[in-house]
Enzyme design. Structure first.
Site, PDB file in Angstrom:
ATOM      1  N   GLU A 253      -1.964  -5.545   8.554  1.00 25.06           N
ATOM      2  CA  GLU A 253      -1.118  -4.898   9.747  1.00 25.06           C
ATOM      3  C   GLU A 253      -1.874  -5.097  10.785  1.00 25.06           C
ATOM      4  OE1 GLU A 253      -0.569  -0.742   9.095  1.00 25.06           O
ATOM      5  OE2 GLU A 253       0.639  -1.113   7.006  1.00 25.06           O
TER       6      GLU A 253
ATOM      7  N   GLU B 227       8.518  -4.249  11.049  1.00 23.49           N
ATOM      8  CA  GLU B 227       8.948  -2.903  10.380  1.00 23.49           C
ATOM      9  C   GLU B 227       9.552  -2.021  11.624  1.00 23.49           C
ATOM     10  OE1 GLU B 227       6.363  -1.349   7.721  1.00 23.49           O
ATOM     11  OE2 GLU B 227       7.440   0.459   7.509  1.00 23.49           O
TER      12      GLU B 227
ATOM     13  N   ASP C 137       0.813  -1.333   0.083  1.00 27.27           N
ATOM     14  CA  ASP C 137      -0.167   0.055   0.013  1.00 27.27           C
ATOM     15  C   ASP C 137       0.975   1.259   0.004  1.00 27.27           C
ATOM     16  OD1 ASP C 137       0.956  -0.044   2.544  1.00 27.27           O
ATOM     17  OD2 ASP C 137      -1.046  -0.014   3.668  1.00 27.27           O
TER      18      ASP C 137
HETATM   19  N1  LIG Z   1       8.847   5.061  -0.442  1.00 29.17           N
HETATM   20  C1  LIG Z   1       8.443   4.475   0.780  1.00 29.17           C
HETATM   21  N2  LIG Z   1       9.309   3.496   1.180  1.00 29.17           N
HETATM   22  C2  LIG Z   1       8.820   2.903   2.566  1.00 29.17           C
HETATM   23  O1  LIG Z   1       9.659   2.065   3.294  1.00 29.17           O
HETATM   24  C3  LIG Z   1       7.323   2.873   2.924  1.00 29.17           C
HETATM   25  C4  LIG Z   1       6.583   3.757   2.342  1.00 29.17           C
HETATM   26  N3  LIG Z   1       7.174   4.432   1.239  1.00 29.17           N
HETATM   27  N4  LIG Z   1       5.302   4.129   2.528  1.00 29.17           N
HETATM   28  C5  LIG Z   1       4.758   3.032   3.676  1.00 29.17           C
HETATM   29  C6  LIG Z   1       5.596   2.742   4.520  1.00 29.17           C
HETATM   30  C7  LIG Z   1       5.955   4.046   5.508  1.00 29.17           C
HETATM   31  N5  LIG Z   1       7.395   3.596   5.899  1.00 29.17           N
HETATM   32  C8  LIG Z   1       8.210   4.423   6.634  1.00 29.17           C
HETATM   33  C9  LIG Z   1       8.216   5.852   6.879  1.00 29.17           C
HETATM   34  C10 LIG Z   1       8.968   6.357   7.320  1.00 29.17           C
HETATM   35  C11 LIG Z   1      10.012   5.911   7.934  1.00 29.17           C
HETATM   36  C12 LIG Z   1      11.226   6.774   8.709  1.00 29.17           C
HETATM   37  O2  LIG Z   1      12.192   6.112   9.357  1.00 29.17           O
HETATM   38  N6  LIG Z   1      11.190   8.095   8.559  1.00 29.17           N
HETATM   39  C13 LIG Z   1      12.089   9.019   9.014  1.00 29.17           C
HETATM   40  C14 LIG Z   1      12.332   9.024  10.656  1.00 29.17           C
HETATM   41  C15 LIG Z   1      11.249   9.453  11.234  1.00 29.17           C
HETATM   42  C16 LIG Z   1      11.441   9.461  12.858  1.00 29.17           C
HETATM   43  O3  LIG Z   1      12.436   8.758  13.119  1.00 29.17           O
HETATM   44  O4  LIG Z   1      10.668  10.249  13.456  1.00 29.17           O
HETATM   45  C17 LIG Z   1      13.388   9.050   8.189  1.00 29.17           C
HETATM   46  O5  LIG Z   1      14.408   9.020   8.666  1.00 29.17           O
HETATM   47  O6  LIG Z   1      13.120   9.156   6.766  1.00 29.17           O
HETATM   48  C18 LIG Z   1      10.318   4.486   7.957  1.00 29.17           C
HETATM   49  C19 LIG Z   1       9.443   3.781   7.090  1.00 29.17           C
HETATM   50  C20 LIG Z   1       7.741   2.321   5.407  1.00 29.17           C
HETATM   51  N7  LIG Z   1       7.102   2.209   4.112  1.00 29.17           N
HETATM   52  C1  LIG Z   2       6.986  -1.510   3.517  1.00 26.61           C
HETATM   53  C2  LIG Z   2       6.316  -2.475   3.269  1.00 26.61           C
HETATM   54  C3  LIG Z   2       6.645  -3.831   4.226  1.00 26.61           C
HETATM   55  C4  LIG Z   2       4.923  -2.487   3.101  1.00 26.61           C
HETATM   56  O1  LIG Z   2       3.952  -2.795   3.804  1.00 26.61           O
HETATM   57  C5  LIG Z   2       4.608  -1.670   1.915  1.00 26.61           C
HETATM   58  O2  LIG Z   2       5.589  -1.435   1.036  1.00 26.61           O
HETATM   59  O3  LIG Z   2       3.397  -1.243   1.876  1.00 26.61           O
HETATM   60 MG   LIG Z   3       2.140  -1.833   3.461  1.00 27.96          MG
END
Ligand SMILES: Nc1nc(=O)c2c([nH]1)NC[C@@H]1CN(c3ccc(C(=O)N[C@@H](CCC(=O)O)C(=O)O)cc3)CN21
Ligand SMILES: CC(C)C(=O)C(=O)O
Ligand SMILES: [Mg+2]
Length: 272
Positions: free
Chosen positions: A123, A190, A52
């Site tokens: 989820e 995750e 998604d």
């Molecule tokens: N392009 C993309 N990649 C992804 O891995 C992803 C999506 N979209 N959309 C749905 C979810 C959202 N996900 C995420 C979103 C943000 C972070 C993240 O670490 N964001 C910040 C840190 C935020 C914080 O620590 O408060 C970063 O460092 O980019 C990780 C996974 C994983 N999924």
């Molecule tokens: C980040 C992965 C596990 C996911 O659920 C997604 O791409 O939507």
């Molecule tokens: Mg997903």
């Protein structure tokens, strides 16, 4: 050519369990369209996730919440047409399963019937146990997803690491065991501490696939556009970039613009 490509012709949920038993790591990436899925499948990927995350990557939304079941089916059917080796997992989108177990089953059945996908991912843990059971009873394989669950982002407010506190870690381990008991064929973890992810993977006999969950799990998943370096603004610590496609593509587009403007393109051999 990878050894994995030779040892498993067409990936099933059973081959994934075997891979965990044999200590062979599972490779998983996302795809949302035919052309990308074809490349990912041909490379020898074990699992293709129609995530998604298409809501972010394909449609440009802030969160995964807006994407609809119809839109997920459109993406999934495109991916399925491209796939001959990989197991295709399709995310059930926000709102399509949280209501009650009957609507969850209806959504899963629509995915299977209308896209040809091989399994669904939901989820959550104990809160959605009844829905997961009901989908499994219909013969639809289910992948679980715990830790950072982006569909409930507004409950947490941030994308920070999950289950750092003892209480939340304990609940996650219990949920993981519950998902295995219910009959899920695999589980995504995750953005949780690597130490906790290791404990979960060792406690379960079903494969545990991590994203930001360290190396001591049974496989890894990333968003394809992230690992290709197309999503320039997204750089969490867990992401390893294998290409800088954003720069490569920008260069190509700039060259094309220049060639058109300077009348270099098309040349004599590129016309009729
Ligand atoms: N392009 C993309 N990649 C992804 O891995 C992803 C999506 N979209 N959309 C749905 C979810 C959202 N996900 C995420 C979103 C943000 C972070 C993240 O670490 N964001 C910040 C840190 C935020 C914080 O620590 O408060 C970063 O460092 O980019 C990780 C996974 C994983 N999924
Ligand atoms: C980040 C992965 C596990 C996911 O659920 C997604 O791409 O939507
Ligand atoms: Mg997903």
């Amino acid at each position: 050519m990878s050894t994995a490509k030779k040892s498993y012709k067409k990936i099933t949920t059973k081959s994934l369990t075997d891979m965990k038993m044999n200590g062979e790591k599972i490779a998983m990436l996302t795809a949302y369209d035919y052309t990308m899925a074809k490349i990912v499948d041909n490379a020898g990927m074990d699992i293709i996730l129609v995530g998604d995350s298409a809501s972010n990557v394909m449609a440009g939304h802030e969160t995964t919440l807006p994407i609809t079941l119809d839109q997920m089916i459109y993406h999934a059917s495109s991916v399925v047409r491209a796939t001959s080796r990989s197991l295709v997992v399709v995310d059930l989108p926000f709102g399509s399963y949280q209501g009650n177990s009957k609507s969850a089953l209806d959504s899963a059945i629509r995915i299977m019937k209308e896209s040809g996908g091989h399994s669904v991912k939901l989820e959550g843990g104990s809160e959605i146990a009844e829905s997961i059971s009901r989908i499994l009873t219909a013969g639809i394989p289910v992948m679980g997803h715990l830790g950072l669950t982006p569909q409930s982002i507004y409950k947490f407010g941030t994308f920070t690491v999950r289950a750092k506190e003892e209480q939340e870690a304990k609940k996650l381990l219990e949920d993981a065991k519950l998902l295995e008991e219910l009959g899920c064929f695999a589980l995504v973890l995750e953005k949780i501490p690597a130490k906790l992810a290791k404990e979960v993977a060792e406690s379960l006999s079903i494969p545990v696939i991590g994203i930001g969950a360290g190396n001591d799990v049974d496989g890894q998943v990333l968003v394809t556009h992230d690992m290709l370096g197309m999503t320039h603004e997204f750089h969490p610590r867990f992401l390893r970039r294998y290409l800088d496609l954003y720069s490569e593509m920008t260069g190509a587009f700039e060259s094309y613009i220049s060639d058109v403007k300077t009348r270099d393109f098309p040349n004599d051999s590129e016309q009729y």
